[in-house]
Design a protein around this motif. Structure first.
Motif, PDB file in Angstrom:
ATOM      1  N   UNK A  79     -39.547 -33.995  16.380  1.00  0.00           N
ATOM      2  CA  UNK A  79     -40.589 -33.578  17.323  1.00  0.00           C
ATOM      3  C   UNK A  79     -40.961 -34.739  18.239  1.00  0.00           C
ATOM      4  N   UNK A  80     -41.102 -35.936  17.686  1.00  0.00           N
ATOM      5  CA  UNK A  80     -41.443 -37.115  18.493  1.00  0.00           C
ATOM      6  C   UNK A  80     -40.342 -37.397  19.512  1.00  0.00           C
ATOM      7  N   UNK A  81     -39.102 -37.251  19.104  1.00  0.00           N
ATOM      8  CA  UNK A  81     -37.983 -37.469  20.033  1.00  0.00           C
ATOM      9  C   UNK A  81     -38.060 -36.485  21.187  1.00  0.00           C
ATOM     10  N   UNK A  82     -38.323 -35.223  20.885  1.00  0.00           N
ATOM     11  CA  UNK A  82     -38.445 -34.214  21.945  1.00  0.00           C
ATOM     12  C   UNK A  82     -39.635 -34.496  22.857  1.00  0.00           C
ATOM     13  N   UNK A  83     -40.725 -34.978  22.277  1.00  0.00           N
ATOM     14  CA  UNK A  83     -41.908 -35.345  23.078  1.00  0.00           C
ATOM     15  C   UNK A  83     -41.580 -36.486  24.031  1.00  0.00           C
ATOM     16  N   UNK A  84     -40.847 -37.495  23.545  1.00  0.00           N
ATOM     17  CA  UNK A  84     -40.456 -38.626  24.394  1.00  0.00           C
ATOM     18  C   UNK A  84     -39.559 -38.133  25.526  1.00  0.00           C
ATOM     19  N   UNK A 133     -41.061 -35.343   3.404  1.00  0.00           N
ATOM     20  CA  UNK A 133     -40.806 -34.000   3.942  1.00  0.00           C
ATOM     21  C   UNK A 133     -41.388 -33.843   5.346  1.00  0.00           C
ATOM     22  N   UNK A 134     -42.598 -34.334   5.552  1.00  0.00           N
ATOM     23  CA  UNK A 134     -43.217 -34.231   6.878  1.00  0.00           C
ATOM     24  C   UNK A 134     -42.442 -35.038   7.904  1.00  0.00           C
ATOM     25  N   UNK A 135     -41.978 -36.214   7.515  1.00  0.00           N
ATOM     26  CA  UNK A 135     -41.225 -37.054   8.455  1.00  0.00           C
ATOM     27  C   UNK A 135     -39.941 -36.392   8.927  1.00  0.00           C
TER      28      UNK A 135
END
Length: 138
Positions: free
Chosen positions: A127-132, A119-121
């Motif tokens: 979010x990680x994609x947006x951060x990158x 669920x967290x993933x």
């Protein structure tokens, strides 16, 4: 817009560990809520919480099944997750934190089980994609 050479330089300069930490910290409240939901079901990170004793159920009115670690709510309210220096920390600010972690170490009350990690993933990856994208300015 940027050239492929400029983009390559940005990618090479990307600190992926920091991206992951930032993504986790932006979603730490979700991880905390998932941990609380597990505990409400009598589940720890690596196993089922032990059942309440017969006396706890009959005399003190606890529900049958796994221990939930919820009497006053202070343990749940204090559950805190965070990532720093490549490590994810999980603890409760409640004064009983150390005692409860030691008492129920086999089930590991703080942390996410497989279902909760899935669920967290679901929120971490976007979010990680947006951060990158943000860090690469694309």
């Amino acid at each position: 817009m940027c050239t492929s050479k400029e983009l390559l330089a940005r990618i090479e300069g990307l600190d992926i560990e920091q991206v992951c930490e930032d993504a986790f910290n932006l979603n730490a409240e979700i991880a905390e809520e998932l941990n609380k939901e597990q505990l409400q079901r009598g589940e720890g990170a690596i196993g089922e919480m032990p059942d309440y004793s017969r006396a706890s159920v009959e005399i003190y009115g606890k529900p049958e099944g796994g221990i939930k670690l919820y009497d006053t709510g202070s343990f749940y309210e204090g559950i805190t997750f965070g990532a720093s220096n490549g490590t994810v920390s999980m603890f409760s600010t409640d004064s009983k934190n150390s005692f409860l972690e030691n008492q129920y170490a086999l089930a590991q009350p703080l942390g996410l089980n497989g279902k909760s990690r899935v669920e967290l993933n679901k929120v971490l990856l976007p979010t990680a994609i947006e951060e990158v994208k943000s860090k690469l300015n694309i």
